[in-house]
Design an enzyme around this catalytic site. Structure first.
Site, PDB file in Angstrom:
ATOM      1  N   SER A  35       0.888  -1.240   0.069  1.00  0.00           N
ATOM      2  CA  SER A  35       0.117   0.137   0.017  1.00  0.00           C
ATOM      3  C   SER A  35       0.903   1.292   0.151  1.00  0.00           C
ATOM      4  CB  SER A  35      -0.667  -0.074   1.433  1.00  0.00           C
ATOM      5  OG  SER A  35      -1.671   1.032   1.264  1.00  0.00           O
ATOM      6  N   GLY A  36       0.400   2.388  -0.464  1.00  0.00           N
ATOM      7  CA  GLY A  36       1.124   3.449  -0.611  1.00  0.00           C
ATOM      8  C   GLY A  36       1.847   3.958   0.611  1.00  0.00           C
TER       9      GLY A  36
ATOM     10  N   ASP B 128       4.301   3.159  -3.148  1.00  0.00           N
ATOM     11  CA  ASP B 128       4.709   4.340  -4.259  1.00  0.00           C
ATOM     12  C   ASP B 128       6.132   4.223  -4.571  1.00  0.00           C
ATOM     13  OD1 ASP B 128       2.990   5.565  -1.877  1.00  0.00           O
ATOM     14  OD2 ASP B 128       2.218   6.430  -3.587  1.00  0.00           O
TER      15      ASP B 128
ATOM     16  N   HIS C 103       0.599  10.860   2.552  1.00  0.00           N
ATOM     17  CA  HIS C 103       1.664  10.739   1.397  1.00  0.00           C
ATOM     18  C   HIS C 103       1.618  11.401   0.054  1.00  0.00           C
ATOM     19  CE1 HIS C 103      -1.003   7.410   0.897  1.00  0.00           C
ATOM     20  NE2 HIS C 103      -0.363   7.178  -0.348  1.00  0.00           N
TER      21      HIS C 103
END
Length: 83
Positions: free
Chosen positions: A9-10, A15, A42
């Site tokens: 997950s980000g 990312d 984020h």
């Protein structure tokens, strides 16, 4: 996975994982959903990821409808390569 690697997950570093894979592996497409109605702590990481996708000219699916189309296109490419 048949289509390639998955990422965290980000907020857990996903990312950065996506961007690193773009530099290392030549990714054919990215499925990267964000909630457009929610603030993201984020947000700079999300912006970096989208800029990198555009810079590297990688197909990007920001929503389920586009993801479905992207998966179909990539699947055709994989099947054609296997023939």
């Amino acid at each position: 996975s048949h289509f390639g690697p998955t990422c965290s997950s980000g907020p857990l570093g996903g990312d950065a994982e996506v961007v690193a894979q773009m530099f290392e592996e030549g990714i054919g497409g990215v499925i990267f959903f964000t909630d457009p109605l929610d603030a993201h702590p984020h947000a700079t990481d999300i912006e970096m990821t989208i800029k990198s996708v555009n810079l590297h000219n990688v197909m990007h699916a920001p929503n389920p409808a586009t993801a479905e189309a992207l998966c179909q296109i990539l699947n055709k490419g994989v099947c054609a390569h296997e023939d």
